[in-house]
Design a protein around this motif. Structure first.
Motif, PDB file in Angstrom:
ATOM      1  N   GLY A  62      25.390  -1.843  23.043  1.00  0.00           N
ATOM      2  CA  GLY A  62      24.882  -3.062  23.672  1.00  0.00           C
ATOM      3  C   GLY A  62      24.627  -2.874  25.158  1.00  0.00           C
ATOM      4  N   VAL A  63      25.527  -2.154  25.819  1.00  0.00           N
ATOM      5  CA  VAL A  63      25.344  -1.872  27.249  1.00  0.00           C
ATOM      6  C   VAL A  63      24.115  -0.987  27.451  1.00  0.00           C
ATOM      7  CG1 VAL A  63      26.350  -0.691  29.246  1.00  0.00           C
ATOM      8  CG2 VAL A  63      27.775  -2.185  27.836  1.00  0.00           C
ATOM      9  N   LEU A  64      23.991   0.069  26.657  1.00  0.00           N
ATOM     10  CA  LEU A  64      22.855   0.981  26.792  1.00  0.00           C
ATOM     11  C   LEU A  64      21.527   0.291  26.515  1.00  0.00           C
ATOM     12  CD1 LEU A  64      24.459   4.121  25.133  1.00  0.00           C
ATOM     13  CD2 LEU A  64      23.746   3.915  27.534  1.00  0.00           C
ATOM     14  N   TRP A  65      21.521  -0.652  25.591  1.00  0.00           N
ATOM     15  CA  TRP A  65      20.307  -1.403  25.267  1.00  0.00           C
ATOM     16  C   TRP A  65      20.118  -2.630  26.159  1.00  0.00           C
ATOM     17  CZ3 TRP A  65      20.657  -1.681  19.217  1.00  0.00           C
ATOM     18  CH2 TRP A  65      20.129  -0.512  18.666  1.00  0.00           C
ATOM     19  N   ASN A  66      21.119  -2.923  26.972  1.00  0.00           N
ATOM     20  CA  ASN A  66      21.111  -4.145  27.785  1.00  0.00           C
ATOM     21  C   ASN A  66      20.939  -5.374  26.876  1.00  0.00           C
ATOM     22  OD1 ASN A  66      21.384  -5.563  30.183  1.00  0.00           O
ATOM     23  ND2 ASN A  66      19.183  -5.595  30.557  1.00  0.00           N
ATOM     24  N   ASP A  67      21.668  -5.373  25.773  1.00  0.00           N
ATOM     25  CA  ASP A  67      21.609  -6.440  24.776  1.00  0.00           C
ATOM     26  C   ASP A  67      22.876  -7.285  24.902  1.00  0.00           C
ATOM     27  OD1 ASP A  67      21.805  -7.980  22.406  1.00  0.00           O
ATOM     28  OD2 ASP A  67      20.618  -6.498  21.297  1.00  0.00           O
ATOM     29  N   ARG A  68      22.739  -8.413  25.563  1.00  0.00           N
ATOM     30  CA  ARG A  68      23.904  -9.255  25.842  1.00  0.00           C
ATOM     31  C   ARG A  68      24.540  -9.825  24.582  1.00  0.00           C
ATOM     32  NH1 ARG A  68      21.016 -12.020  30.850  1.00  0.00           N
ATOM     33  NH2 ARG A  68      21.426 -10.393  32.382  1.00  0.00           N
ATOM     34  N   ALA A  69      23.744 -10.146  23.583  1.00  0.00           N
ATOM     35  CA  ALA A  69      24.298 -10.685  22.342  1.00  0.00           C
ATOM     36  C   ALA A  69      25.175  -9.635  21.655  1.00  0.00           C
ATOM     37  CB  ALA A  69      23.175 -11.129  21.404  1.00  0.00           C
ATOM     38  N   LEU A  70      24.712  -8.410  21.628  1.00  0.00           N
ATOM     39  CA  LEU A  70      25.494  -7.326  21.020  1.00  0.00           C
ATOM     40  C   LEU A  70      26.776  -7.080  21.805  1.00  0.00           C
ATOM     41  CD1 LEU A  70      25.104  -5.510  18.570  1.00  0.00           C
ATOM     42  CD2 LEU A  70      23.951  -3.870  20.044  1.00  0.00           C
ATOM     43  N   MET A  71      26.679  -7.132  23.129  1.00  0.00           N
ATOM     44  CA  MET A  71      27.871  -6.961  23.960  1.00  0.00           C
ATOM     45  C   MET A  71      28.851  -8.107  23.739  1.00  0.00           C
ATOM     46  SD  MET A  71      26.546  -5.442  27.592  1.00  0.00           S
ATOM     47  CE  MET A  71      25.088  -6.436  27.824  1.00  0.00           C
ATOM     48  N   LEU A  72      28.347  -9.341  23.688  1.00  0.00           N
ATOM     49  CA  LEU A  72      29.207 -10.511  23.532  1.00  0.00           C
ATOM     50  C   LEU A  72      29.980 -10.480  22.226  1.00  0.00           C
ATOM     51  CD1 LEU A  72      30.221 -13.299  24.458  1.00  0.00           C
ATOM     52  CD2 LEU A  72      28.228 -14.276  23.285  1.00  0.00           C
ATOM     53  N   ILE A  73      29.288 -10.243  21.120  1.00  0.00           N
ATOM     54  CA  ILE A  73      29.968 -10.294  19.824  1.00  0.00           C
ATOM     55  C   ILE A  73      31.039  -9.213  19.727  1.00  0.00           C
ATOM     56  CG2 ILE A  73      28.326  -8.843  18.543  1.00  0.00           C
ATOM     57  CD1 ILE A  73      30.087 -11.975  17.204  1.00  0.00           C
ATOM     58  N   HIS A  74      30.779  -8.051  20.302  1.00  0.00           N
ATOM     59  CA  HIS A  74      31.775  -6.981  20.215  1.00  0.00           C
ATOM     60  C   HIS A  74      32.883  -7.144  21.244  1.00  0.00           C
ATOM     61  CE1 HIS A  74      28.642  -5.384  17.628  1.00  0.00           C
ATOM     62  NE2 HIS A  74      29.679  -4.872  16.982  1.00  0.00           N
ATOM     63  N   LEU A  75      32.594  -7.796  22.347  1.00  0.00           N
ATOM     64  CA  LEU A  75      33.652  -8.110  23.308  1.00  0.00           C
ATOM     65  C   LEU A  75      34.603  -9.157  22.726  1.00  0.00           C
ATOM     66  CD1 LEU A  75      34.512  -7.308  26.155  1.00  0.00           C
ATOM     67  CD2 LEU A  75      33.210  -9.248  27.007  1.00  0.00           C
ATOM     68  N   VAL A  76      34.043 -10.160  22.047  1.00  0.00           N
ATOM     69  CA  VAL A  76      34.866 -11.180  21.386  1.00  0.00           C
ATOM     70  C   VAL A  76      35.690 -10.541  20.266  1.00  0.00           C
ATOM     71  CG1 VAL A  76      34.785 -13.264  19.951  1.00  0.00           C
ATOM     72  CG2 VAL A  76      33.380 -13.115  22.023  1.00  0.00           C
ATOM     73  N   ALA A  77      35.058  -9.667  19.477  1.00  0.00           N
ATOM     74  CA  ALA A  77      35.789  -8.984  18.396  1.00  0.00           C
ATOM     75  C   ALA A  77      36.920  -8.132  18.967  1.00  0.00           C
ATOM     76  CB  ALA A  77      34.834  -8.111  17.587  1.00  0.00           C
ATOM     77  N   LEU A  78      36.651  -7.450  20.059  1.00  0.00           N
ATOM     78  CA  LEU A  78      37.683  -6.631  20.697  1.00  0.00           C
ATOM     79  C   LEU A  78      38.841  -7.504  21.180  1.00  0.00           C
ATOM     80  CD1 LEU A  78      38.587  -3.846  21.744  1.00  0.00           C
ATOM     81  CD2 LEU A  78      37.330  -4.356  23.846  1.00  0.00           C
ATOM     82  N   GLY A  79      38.533  -8.625  21.824  1.00  0.00           N
ATOM     83  CA  GLY A  79      39.586  -9.541  22.286  1.00  0.00           C
ATOM     84  C   GLY A  79      40.413 -10.081  21.139  1.00  0.00           C
ATOM     85  N   ALA A  80      39.751 -10.456  20.046  1.00  0.00           N
ATOM     86  CA  ALA A  80      40.461 -10.982  18.883  1.00  0.00           C
ATOM     87  C   ALA A  80      41.354  -9.912  18.268  1.00  0.00           C
ATOM     88  CB  ALA A  80      39.466 -11.500  17.856  1.00  0.00           C
ATOM     89  N   MET A  81      40.870  -8.696  18.202  1.00  0.00           N
ATOM     90  CA  MET A  81      41.667  -7.623  17.623  1.00  0.00           C
ATOM     91  C   MET A  81      42.883  -7.314  18.487  1.00  0.00           C
ATOM     92  SD  MET A  81      38.717  -5.066  16.252  1.00  0.00           S
ATOM     93  CE  MET A  81      39.903  -3.867  15.679  1.00  0.00           C
ATOM     94  N   ILE A  82      42.674  -7.263  19.789  1.00  0.00           N
ATOM     95  CA  ILE A  82      43.799  -6.983  20.696  1.00  0.00           C
ATOM     96  C   ILE A  82      44.823  -8.123  20.627  1.00  0.00           C
ATOM     97  CG2 ILE A  82      44.456  -6.768  23.128  1.00  0.00           C
ATOM     98  CD1 ILE A  82      41.831  -5.157  23.499  1.00  0.00           C
ATOM     99  N   ALA A  83      44.347  -9.370  20.597  1.00  0.00           N
ATOM    100  CA  ALA A  83      45.265 -10.507  20.492  1.00  0.00           C
ATOM    101  C   ALA A  83      46.044 -10.434  19.184  1.00  0.00           C
ATOM    102  CB  ALA A  83      44.496 -11.818  20.593  1.00  0.00           C
ATOM    103  N   GLY A  84      45.378 -10.137  18.108  1.00  0.00           N
ATOM    104  CA  GLY A  84      46.047 -10.030  16.812  1.00  0.00           C
ATOM    105  C   GLY A  84      47.049  -8.896  16.763  1.00  0.00           C
ATOM    106  N   MET A  85      46.700  -7.770  17.357  1.00  0.00           N
ATOM    107  CA  MET A  85      47.628  -6.638  17.378  1.00  0.00           C
ATOM    108  C   MET A  85      48.846  -6.949  18.252  1.00  0.00           C
ATOM    109  SD  MET A  85      44.856  -3.536  17.614  1.00  0.00           S
ATOM    110  CE  MET A  85      46.055  -2.202  17.689  1.00  0.00           C
ATOM    111  N   THR A  86      48.634  -7.651  19.339  1.00  0.00           N
ATOM    112  CA  THR A  86      49.727  -8.000  20.230  1.00  0.00           C
ATOM    113  C   THR A  86      50.676  -9.001  19.569  1.00  0.00           C
ATOM    114  OG1 THR A  86      48.293  -7.657  22.140  1.00  0.00           O
ATOM    115  CG2 THR A  86      50.282  -8.937  22.516  1.00  0.00           C
ATOM    116  N   ASN A  87      50.130  -9.976  18.872  1.00  0.00           N
ATOM    117  CA  ASN A  87      50.945 -11.010  18.240  1.00  0.00           C
ATOM    118  C   ASN A  87      51.660 -10.520  16.983  1.00  0.00           C
ATOM    119  OD1 ASN A  87      50.419 -13.027  20.109  1.00  0.00           O
ATOM    120  ND2 ASN A  87      48.584 -13.696  19.047  1.00  0.00           N
ATOM    121  N   SER A  88      51.161  -9.458  16.372  1.00  0.00           N
ATOM    122  CA  SER A  88      51.784  -9.003  15.127  1.00  0.00           C
ATOM    123  C   SER A  88      52.992  -8.097  15.366  1.00  0.00           C
ATOM    124  CB  SER A  88      50.759  -8.262  14.272  1.00  0.00           C
ATOM    125  OG  SER A  88      50.412  -7.028  14.861  1.00  0.00           O
ATOM    126  N   GLN A  89      53.210  -7.708  16.604  1.00  0.00           N
ATOM    127  CA  GLN A  89      54.329  -6.781  16.858  1.00  0.00           C
ATOM    128  C   GLN A  89      55.515  -7.445  17.430  1.00  0.00           C
ATOM    129  OE1 GLN A  89      52.974  -3.432  19.056  1.00  0.00           O
ATOM    130  NE2 GLN A  89      51.304  -3.044  17.642  1.00  0.00           N
TER     131      GLN A  89
END
Length: 89
Positions: A62-89
């Motif tokens: 997304g960064v290489l393509w300068n595609d904000r939608a692609l960056m946004l969805i994967h940034l949100v997915a990354l945040g959700a995954m990190i939050a889930g991993m943090t809360n599960s431990q």
């Protein structure tokens, strides 16, 4: 030599960039598929690690393509995954 195309530095850089994008997007896709496979077989936490790498790879695309939608969805997915991993431990 006449008749041979002259490639400019910009053309060579664009081709190199496209090869990089191609490699990252297919690599990230393959890694995410491995994450889905690991989830299907219950291979925790390896599935999460694979997903993290895949999500980061697609964010980079997304960064290489300068595609904000692609960056946004994967940034949100990354945040959700990190939050889930943090809360599960």
């Amino acid at each position: 030599m006449e008749g041979l195309p002259v490639r400019s530095e910009a053309t060579l850089q664009a081709a190199s960039r496209e090869r990089l994008v191609f490699a990252v997007k297919w690599g990230a896709s393959a890694i995410q598929i491995m994450g889905y496979t690991a989830t299907g077989f219950g291979w925790t936490p390896w599935n999460l690690y694979l997903f993290l790498v895949g999500v980061l790879g697609w964010f980079a695309v997304g960064v290489l393509w300068n595609d904000r939608a692609l960056m946004l969805i994967h940034l949100v997915a990354l945040g959700a995954m990190i939050a889930g991993m943090t809360n599960s431990q």
